[in-house]
Design a protein around this motif. Structure first.
Motif, mmCIF file in Angstrom:
data_model
loop_
_atom_site.group_PDB
_atom_site.id
_atom_site.type_symbol
_atom_site.label_atom_id
_atom_site.label_comp_id
_atom_site.label_asym_id
_atom_site.label_seq_id
_atom_site.Cartn_x
_atom_site.Cartn_y
_atom_site.Cartn_z
ATOM 1 N N THR A 61 -0.533 -2.203 -13.100
ATOM 2 C CA THR A 61 -1.869 -1.731 -12.772
ATOM 3 C C THR A 61 -1.762 -0.492 -11.884
ATOM 4 O OG1 THR A 61 -2.064 -3.030 -10.743
ATOM 5 C CG2 THR A 61 -2.763 -4.094 -12.816
ATOM 6 N N PRO A 62 -2.799 0.330 -11.858
ATOM 7 C CA PRO A 62 -2.777 1.484 -10.957
ATOM 8 C C PRO A 62 -2.558 1.074 -9.492
ATOM 9 C CG PRO A 62 -4.532 1.737 -12.562
ATOM 10 C CD PRO A 62 -3.972 0.347 -12.741
ATOM 11 N N THR A 63 -3.134 -0.054 -9.082
ATOM 12 C CA THR A 63 -2.967 -0.517 -7.702
ATOM 13 C C THR A 63 -1.508 -0.861 -7.403
ATOM 14 O OG1 THR A 63 -5.232 -1.356 -7.692
ATOM 15 C CG2 THR A 63 -3.753 -2.222 -6.008
ATOM 16 N N GLU A 64 -0.830 -1.525 -8.340
ATOM 17 C CA GLU A 64 0.596 -1.843 -8.167
ATOM 18 C C GLU A 64 1.429 -0.572 -7.999
ATOM 19 O OE1 GLU A 64 2.530 -5.031 -10.819
ATOM 20 O OE2 GLU A 64 0.733 -4.393 -11.913
ATOM 21 N N VAL A 65 1.158 0.402 -8.834
ATOM 22 C CA VAL A 65 1.921 1.649 -8.806
ATOM 23 C C VAL A 65 1.689 2.370 -7.485
ATOM 24 C CG1 VAL A 65 2.253 3.894 -9.908
ATOM 25 C CG2 VAL A 65 1.907 1.852 -11.315
ATOM 26 N N LYS A 66 0.443 2.480 -7.067
ATOM 27 C CA LYS A 66 0.130 3.147 -5.800
ATOM 28 C C LYS A 66 0.823 2.456 -4.640
ATOM 29 C CE LYS A 66 -4.445 4.628 -7.342
ATOM 30 N NZ LYS A 66 -5.901 4.419 -7.144
ATOM 31 N N ALA A 67 0.775 1.133 -4.625
ATOM 32 C CA ALA A 67 1.406 0.376 -3.539
ATOM 33 C C ALA A 67 2.917 0.572 -3.533
ATOM 34 C CB ALA A 67 1.063 -1.111 -3.660
ATOM 35 N N ALA A 68 3.533 0.587 -4.704
ATOM 36 C CA ALA A 68 4.992 0.753 -4.785
ATOM 37 C C ALA A 68 5.429 2.121 -4.287
ATOM 38 C CB ALA A 68 5.466 0.541 -6.224
ATOM 39 N N VAL A 69 4.656 3.134 -4.617
ATOM 40 C CA VAL A 69 5.058 4.514 -4.317
ATOM 41 C C VAL A 69 4.602 4.971 -2.933
ATOM 42 C CG1 VAL A 69 4.784 6.914 -5.077
ATOM 43 C CG2 VAL A 69 5.179 5.124 -6.754
ATOM 44 N N THR A 70 3.400 4.550 -2.517
ATOM 45 C CA THR A 70 2.856 5.049 -1.242
ATOM 46 C C THR A 70 2.799 3.996 -0.142
ATOM 47 O OG1 THR A 70 0.532 4.499 -1.649
ATOM 48 C CG2 THR A 70 1.341 6.624 -2.518
ATOM 49 N N GLY A 71 2.877 2.727 -0.527
ATOM 50 C CA GLY A 71 2.710 1.658 0.449
ATOM 51 C C GLY A 71 1.277 1.179 0.556
ATOM 52 N N SER A 72 0.359 1.837 -0.151
ATOM 53 C CA SER A 72 -1.047 1.447 -0.139
ATOM 54 C C SER A 72 -1.603 1.450 -1.553
ATOM 55 C CB SER A 72 -1.877 2.417 0.708
ATOM 56 O OG SER A 72 -3.264 2.160 0.533
ATOM 57 N N GLY A 73 -2.196 0.338 -1.955
ATOM 58 C CA GLY A 73 -2.823 0.245 -3.269
ATOM 59 C C GLY A 73 -4.094 1.058 -3.387
ATOM 60 N N ARG A 74 -4.536 1.633 -2.259
ATOM 61 C CA ARG A 74 -5.763 2.434 -2.254
ATOM 62 C C ARG A 74 -5.502 3.934 -2.175
ATOM 63 N NH1 ARG A 74 -9.706 -1.026 1.752
ATOM 64 N NH2 ARG A 74 -9.884 -2.826 0.375
ATOM 65 N N ALA A 75 -4.254 4.338 -2.323
ATOM 66 C CA ALA A 75 -3.903 5.759 -2.221
ATOM 67 C C ALA A 75 -4.631 6.567 -3.300
ATOM 68 C CB ALA A 75 -2.398 5.936 -2.377
ATOM 69 N N ASP A 76 -4.927 7.821 -2.962
ATOM 70 C CA ASP A 76 -5.566 8.684 -3.956
ATOM 71 C C ASP A 76 -4.484 9.442 -4.747
ATOM 72 O OD1 ASP A 76 -4.736 10.908 -2.400
ATOM 73 O OD2 ASP A 76 -6.694 11.095 -1.439
ATOM 74 N N LYS A 77 -4.920 10.161 -5.759
ATOM 75 C CA LYS A 77 -3.972 10.872 -6.638
ATOM 76 C C LYS A 77 -3.104 11.859 -5.866
ATOM 77 C CE LYS A 77 -5.648 10.331 -11.250
ATOM 78 N NZ LYS A 77 -4.533 9.664 -11.886
ATOM 79 N N ALA A 78 -3.683 12.548 -4.898
ATOM 80 C CA ALA A 78 -2.912 13.523 -4.115
ATOM 81 C C ALA A 78 -1.799 12.836 -3.330
ATOM 82 C CB ALA A 78 -3.844 14.293 -3.173
ATOM 83 N N GLN A 79 -2.090 11.662 -2.768
ATOM 84 C CA GLN A 79 -1.069 10.924 -2.026
ATOM 85 C C GLN A 79 0.050 10.449 -2.951
ATOM 86 O OE1 GLN A 79 -4.040 8.210 -0.383
ATOM 87 N NE2 GLN A 79 -3.286 8.700 1.673
ATOM 88 N N VAL A 80 -0.314 9.966 -4.125
ATOM 89 C CA VAL A 80 0.691 9.518 -5.093
ATOM 90 C C VAL A 80 1.584 10.693 -5.490
ATOM 91 C CG1 VAL A 80 1.061 8.611 -7.432
ATOM 92 C CG2 VAL A 80 -0.691 7.590 -5.948
#
Length: 171
Positions: free
Chosen positions: A103-122
């Motif tokens: 899921t997008p939330t899983e990917v964001k959490a894995a890469v940034t540490g937050s499932g709520r990260a925006d595209k720029a943070q990713v």
């Protein structure tokens, strides 16, 4: 482990190949397959299939990580994304390559540490993790690399946990 990340889309399909293990990742390749939005849908899918086949043959991934399609109010977008997802699943399966969905939330959490990260943070974290001088563009390319990193890091950890549980007779 070599992972091909796929950010599915029929107009723009992001592809990213990463060699990685938990805590380490190196970019092998990144790109975007584009098809004209006014083109024949069948021909667009065939073109996407040929491009995916080419990437699979060239980079020989151990696994394909695909973003899970989520519900949206725009049914046309959901359907074309689902079509692109099906092409990715089909091309990998024909070659015996396992496909894992995130899921997008899983990917964001894995890469940034937050499932709520925006595209720029990713994108910023993908650039940092892979040691790139320039951020991958467009966002579809960065998202594909993020999917590959997520699978390389989390997939290896989950496989070890599954093996441990199996060895203990729990699965």
């Amino acid at each position: 482990m070599r992972v091909l990340g796929v950010d599915p889309g029929l107009t723009r399909c992001g592809l990213g190949v990463v060699d990685g293990r938990p805590g380490k990742a190196a970019m092998v390749a990144v790109g975007v397959v584009r098809t004209p939005s006014d083109g024949d849908p069948g021909e667009r899918l065939v073109y996407l299939e040929r491009q995916l086949e080419s990437w699979l043959a060239r980079y020989e991934p151990d696994v394909m990580a695909v973003e899970r399609v989520f519900a949206d109010t725009n049914i046309t977008t959901v359907m074309t994304t689902a079509h692109a997802t099906a092409v990715a699943l089909l091309t990998a399966t024909k070659r015996g390559i396992p496909v894992v969905f995130h899921t997008p939330t899983e990917v964001k959490a894995a890469v940034t540490g937050s499932g709520r990260a925006d595209k720029a943070q990713v994108t910023a974290m993908v650039t940092r993790i892979l040691g790139l001088e320039v951020a991958p563009r467009p966002a579809d390319a960065a998202d594909a690399l993020a999917l590959a990193i997520c699978q390389a890091w989390r997939g290896a950890q989950l496989a070890r946990l599954d093996a441990l549980a199996a060895a203990q007779g729990r699965r």
